[in-house]
Design a protein around this motif. Structure first.
Motif, PDB file in Angstrom:
ATOM      1  N   PHE A  43       0.799  -1.109  -0.154  1.00  0.00           N
ATOM      2  CA  PHE A  43       0.029   0.211  -0.004  1.00  0.00           C
ATOM      3  C   PHE A  43       0.993   1.228   0.145  1.00  0.00           C
ATOM      4  CE2 PHE A  43      -2.827   3.232   2.416  1.00  0.00           C
ATOM      5  CZ  PHE A  43      -3.743   3.107   1.453  1.00  0.00           C
ATOM      6  N   VAL A  44       1.863   1.215   0.718  1.00  0.00           N
ATOM      7  CA  VAL A  44       2.770   2.417   0.808  1.00  0.00           C
ATOM      8  C   VAL A  44       3.788   2.387  -0.186  1.00  0.00           C
ATOM      9  CG1 VAL A  44       4.482   3.185   2.348  1.00  0.00           C
ATOM     10  CG2 VAL A  44       2.669   2.624   3.414  1.00  0.00           C
ATOM     11  N   HIS A  49      -1.409   5.173  -0.524  1.00  0.00           N
ATOM     12  CA  HIS A  49      -1.861   6.114   0.597  1.00  0.00           C
ATOM     13  C   HIS A  49      -1.730   7.734   0.283  1.00  0.00           C
ATOM     14  CE1 HIS A  49       2.550   6.468   0.289  1.00  0.00           C
ATOM     15  NE2 HIS A  49       2.546   7.350   1.446  1.00  0.00           N
ATOM     16  N   GLY A  50      -1.329   8.016  -0.803  1.00  0.00           N
ATOM     17  CA  GLY A  50      -1.523   9.457  -1.362  1.00  0.00           C
ATOM     18  C   GLY A  50      -0.784  10.178  -0.148  1.00  0.00           C
ATOM     19  N   THR A  51      -1.508  11.256   0.269  1.00  0.00           N
ATOM     20  CA  THR A  51      -0.993  12.419   1.137  1.00  0.00           C
ATOM     21  C   THR A  51      -0.662  11.958   2.701  1.00  0.00           C
ATOM     22  OG1 THR A  51      -2.941  13.593   1.019  1.00  0.00           O
ATOM     23  CG2 THR A  51      -1.346  14.200  -0.604  1.00  0.00           C
ATOM     24  N   PRO A 210      -8.627  -7.261  -6.739  1.00  0.00           N
ATOM     25  CA  PRO A 210      -9.211  -7.382  -5.586  1.00  0.00           C
ATOM     26  C   PRO A 210      -8.535  -7.363  -4.314  1.00  0.00           C
ATOM     27  CG  PRO A 210     -10.036  -8.870  -7.146  1.00  0.00           C
ATOM     28  CD  PRO A 210      -8.879  -7.895  -7.788  1.00  0.00           C
ATOM     29  N   TYR A 211      -9.185  -6.757  -3.056  1.00  0.00           N
ATOM     30  CA  TYR A 211      -8.230  -6.664  -1.887  1.00  0.00           C
ATOM     31  C   TYR A 211      -7.324  -5.740  -1.758  1.00  0.00           C
ATOM     32  CZ  TYR A 211     -10.719 -11.165  -1.505  1.00  0.00           C
ATOM     33  OH  TYR A 211     -11.456 -12.273  -1.538  1.00  0.00           O
ATOM     34  N   ARG A 212      -7.168  -4.739  -2.805  1.00  0.00           N
ATOM     35  CA  ARG A 212      -6.054  -3.668  -2.820  1.00  0.00           C
ATOM     36  C   ARG A 212      -7.021  -2.218  -3.180  1.00  0.00           C
ATOM     37  NH1 ARG A 212      -3.951  -7.609  -1.116  1.00  0.00           N
ATOM     38  NH2 ARG A 212      -1.902  -8.116  -1.481  1.00  0.00           N
ATOM     39  N   LEU A 213      -6.433  -1.130  -2.566  1.00  0.00           N
ATOM     40  CA  LEU A 213      -7.050  -0.032  -2.821  1.00  0.00           C
ATOM     41  C   LEU A 213      -6.225   0.949  -3.038  1.00  0.00           C
ATOM     42  CD1 LEU A 213      -9.665   2.289  -2.477  1.00  0.00           C
ATOM     43  CD2 LEU A 213      -9.087   2.380  -0.094  1.00  0.00           C
ATOM     44  N   ASP A 214      -6.564   1.788  -4.106  1.00  0.00           N
ATOM     45  CA  ASP A 214      -5.579   3.137  -4.262  1.00  0.00           C
ATOM     46  C   ASP A 214      -6.335   4.287  -3.903  1.00  0.00           C
ATOM     47  OD1 ASP A 214      -4.072   5.104  -5.098  1.00  0.00           O
ATOM     48  OD2 ASP A 214      -3.870   4.520  -7.385  1.00  0.00           O
ATOM     49  N   ALA A 215      -5.920   4.515  -2.517  1.00  0.00           N
ATOM     50  CA  ALA A 215      -6.892   5.753  -2.204  1.00  0.00           C
ATOM     51  C   ALA A 215      -6.971   7.104  -2.663  1.00  0.00           C
ATOM     52  CB  ALA A 215      -6.159   6.008  -0.708  1.00  0.00           C
ATOM     53  N   ARG A 216      -5.681   7.165  -3.617  1.00  0.00           N
ATOM     54  CA  ARG A 216      -5.874   8.411  -4.408  1.00  0.00           C
ATOM     55  C   ARG A 216      -6.952   8.570  -5.349  1.00  0.00           C
ATOM     56  NH1 ARG A 216       0.208   7.299  -6.648  1.00  0.00           N
ATOM     57  NH2 ARG A 216      -1.117   5.530  -7.155  1.00  0.00           N
ATOM     58  N   ARG A 217      -7.611   7.512  -5.717  1.00  0.00           N
ATOM     59  CA  ARG A 217      -8.702   7.316  -6.525  1.00  0.00           C
ATOM     60  C   ARG A 217     -10.056   7.422  -5.888  1.00  0.00           C
ATOM     61  NH1 ARG A 217      -6.998   6.815 -11.882  1.00  0.00           N
ATOM     62  NH2 ARG A 217      -9.504   6.065 -12.285  1.00  0.00           N
ATOM     63  N   LEU A 222     -10.591  11.422  -1.432  1.00  0.00           N
ATOM     64  CA  LEU A 222     -10.672  12.672  -1.907  1.00  0.00           C
ATOM     65  C   LEU A 222     -11.495  13.814  -1.374  1.00  0.00           C
ATOM     66  CD1 LEU A 222     -11.005  11.619  -5.604  1.00  0.00           C
ATOM     67  CD2 LEU A 222      -8.860  12.568  -4.818  1.00  0.00           C
ATOM     68  N   THR A 223     -12.637  13.462  -0.722  1.00  0.00           N
ATOM     69  CA  THR A 223     -13.577  14.461  -0.148  1.00  0.00           C
ATOM     70  C   THR A 223     -13.110  14.746   1.260  1.00  0.00           C
ATOM     71  OG1 THR A 223     -15.022  12.469   0.388  1.00  0.00           O
ATOM     72  CG2 THR A 223     -15.647  14.056  -1.723  1.00  0.00           C
ATOM     73  N   ILE A 224     -12.234  13.827   1.838  1.00  0.00           N
ATOM     74  CA  ILE A 224     -12.145  14.124   3.556  1.00  0.00           C
ATOM     75  C   ILE A 224     -10.565  14.299   3.498  1.00  0.00           C
ATOM     76  CG2 ILE A 224     -11.983  12.837   5.441  1.00  0.00           C
ATOM     77  CD1 ILE A 224     -14.358  11.197   4.496  1.00  0.00           C
ATOM     78  N   GLU A 225      -9.728  13.255   3.052  1.00  0.00           N
ATOM     79  CA  GLU A 225      -8.181  13.604   3.427  1.00  0.00           C
ATOM     80  C   GLU A 225      -7.472  14.599   2.489  1.00  0.00           C
ATOM     81  OE1 GLU A 225      -7.033  12.491   6.062  1.00  0.00           O
ATOM     82  OE2 GLU A 225      -8.588  10.773   6.572  1.00  0.00           O
ATOM     83  N   HIS A 226      -8.012  14.706   1.174  1.00  0.00           N
ATOM     84  CA  HIS A 226      -7.066  15.492   0.298  1.00  0.00           C
ATOM     85  C   HIS A 226      -7.486  17.086   0.312  1.00  0.00           C
ATOM     86  CE1 HIS A 226      -5.355  16.207  -3.700  1.00  0.00           C
ATOM     87  NE2 HIS A 226      -6.389  16.782  -3.959  1.00  0.00           N
ATOM     88  N   ALA A 227      -6.381  17.742   0.499  1.00  0.00           N
ATOM     89  CA  ALA A 227      -6.406  19.061   0.645  1.00  0.00           C
ATOM     90  C   ALA A 227      -6.236  19.614  -0.828  1.00  0.00           C
ATOM     91  CB  ALA A 227      -5.332  19.530   1.722  1.00  0.00           C
ATOM     92  N   GLY A 228      -6.639  21.076  -0.946  1.00  0.00           N
ATOM     93  CA  GLY A 228      -6.509  21.397  -2.379  1.00  0.00           C
ATOM     94  C   GLY A 228      -7.214  21.039  -3.399  1.00  0.00           C
ATOM     95  N   PRO A 229      -7.233  21.327  -4.468  1.00  0.00           N
ATOM     96  CA  PRO A 229      -8.028  21.098  -5.618  1.00  0.00           C
ATOM     97  C   PRO A 229      -8.062  19.528  -5.915  1.00  0.00           C
ATOM     98  CG  PRO A 229      -6.709  22.835  -6.233  1.00  0.00           C
ATOM     99  CD  PRO A 229      -6.160  22.316  -5.044  1.00  0.00           C
ATOM    100  N   ILE A 230      -9.327  19.167  -6.241  1.00  0.00           N
ATOM    101  CA  ILE A 230      -9.481  17.390  -6.551  1.00  0.00           C
ATOM    102  C   ILE A 230      -9.258  17.460  -8.040  1.00  0.00           C
ATOM    103  CG2 ILE A 230     -11.243  16.002  -6.861  1.00  0.00           C
ATOM    104  CD1 ILE A 230     -12.364  16.708  -4.264  1.00  0.00           C
ATOM    105  N   PRO A 231      -8.130  16.675  -8.386  1.00  0.00           N
ATOM    106  CA  PRO A 231      -7.974  16.392  -9.794  1.00  0.00           C
ATOM    107  C   PRO A 231      -9.189  16.359 -10.540  1.00  0.00           C
ATOM    108  CG  PRO A 231      -6.721  14.898  -8.602  1.00  0.00           C
ATOM    109  CD  PRO A 231      -7.597  15.600  -7.471  1.00  0.00           C
TER     110      PRO A 231
END
Length: 348
Positions: A43-44, A49-51, A210-217, A222-231
């Protein structure tokens, strides 16, 4: 007359946990499997994990409970159901309304569960001499889902969230680390089988496999953790999601066994079910804080929240909302102003 044998410490703890209102309780060793460690590392390493830098910075403690607390022997994993009493996706059919994730439609669950955990922890320390405990609810480097799976509360589904035979995909988790040497819970059957509904339901294709998440997408990220403009690539896919997303959870077939959650403080406030986008866009900082007092939504602040609302307005196709967005193109917050301009440009 012979005396009944005294219940085991595990039984006593489980009974008290349910008395306090928990819907699920289990026990496991204070360790993660090699597969779980590898999943966290991937994941890392993949940057999924994004930001969320803390995921990388404290990965060693998340992968090994004893790295966080060397004295821990066992983990008590607790689950609190927040299963809704109506279709959580119904709001998606109302483009002039916002969709708020089910868990965030009332009080902040962190506060609710932490209070319950503290009461249970007081009971646990009385189960032996010198027993020590630490309580956690999404506030420390604790691998909640792998530990809950090891404690037999359920299993990590293909959407990476916990799935319970009794509560479906609607369990909030908390943990008690303890120096007690507790017997692990007996294995319980359950699996996703060949079902892929959660994967195909994701609007942004956030699951590499399956069983893997790319949090950046992920819309929740995007609505909670991501600061700044959403892509821009994700904005049209977000629909009217303004805080979190339940799409992959709500379609899980195991939810048909789930009864509506019993915790009154998690029951949806009427004003947070399908709230009007025009009213939310007009919130200033003071009115935002007043509306979301005691709510997890308050944590992201007015600017990030209104940014989300403006993207929903841009996706709504509702001409009456164009002027609402236009009024915010000169907002003092640059991110809000940019989102407002984008929303205006979505109208011919």
């Amino acid at each position: 007359m012979s005396r009944q044998p005294k219940p085991s410490v595990e039984v006593r703890i489980a009974e008290h946990a349910r008395h306090l209102g928990f819907d699920a309780v289990g026990f496991c060793r204070a360790e993660l499997s090699d597969d779980d460690k590898a999943r966290l590392r991937e994941f890392v390493d993949q940057g999924w994990h994004g930001t969320m830098g803390w995921m990388k910075e404290r990965l060693d403690q998340r992968s090994d409970p004893q790295a966080l607390w060397p004295d821990v022997r066992s983990v008590i994993s607790l689950g609190l159901s927040y299963a809704p009493d109506s279709d959580p996706l119904a709001t998606l059919q109302q483009p002039d309304r916002g969709n708020i994730s089910v868990y965030a439609r009332n009080r902040d669950y962190h506060d609710i569960i932490k209070g319950m955990l503290k009461h249970l922890a007081q009971f646990v320390v009385k189960q032996g001499d010198g027993v020590e405990v630490k309580v956690f609810v999404d506030t420390a480097p604790v691998a909640e889902k792998p530990l809950a799976e090891a404690a037999q509360l359920g299993w990590q589904g293909k959407h990476t969230n916990l799935v319970s035979r009794a509560d479906g995909s609607w369990l909030l988790l908390g943990e008690i680390y303890t120096t007690l040497d507790l017997a692990p819970s007996e294995p319980r059957a359950g699996s996703c089988g060949s079902c892929t509904r959660c994967l195909t339901a994701c609007p942004t294709n956030a699951f590499p496999r399956p069983y893997r998440l790319d949090a950046r997408r992920c819309i929740s990220y995007l609505t909670i953790e991501h600061a700044g403009p959403i892509p821009h690539e994700f904005r049209p896919l977000m629909g009217n999601h303004i805080y979190g997303c339940d799409d992959c959870l709500a379609v899980c077939p195991w939810n048909r066994f789930a009864q509506a959650g019993r915790q009154a403080k998690l029951a949806a406030r009427p004003e947070l079910v399908a709230p009007r986008l025009d009213e939310l866009a007009r919130l200033d900082d003071a009115s935002f804080r007043a509306l979301f007092s005691g709510s997890p939504i308050k944590r992201i602040g007015r600017n990030r929240f209104v940014r989300n609302v403006l993207i929903a307005i841009g996706n709504s196709g509702t001409p009456a909302l164009r002027d609402v967005a236009a009024n915010l193109t000169s907002d003092q917050d640059a991110v809000v102003a940019e989102a407002a301009q984008w929303a205006v440009e979505q109208y011919p």
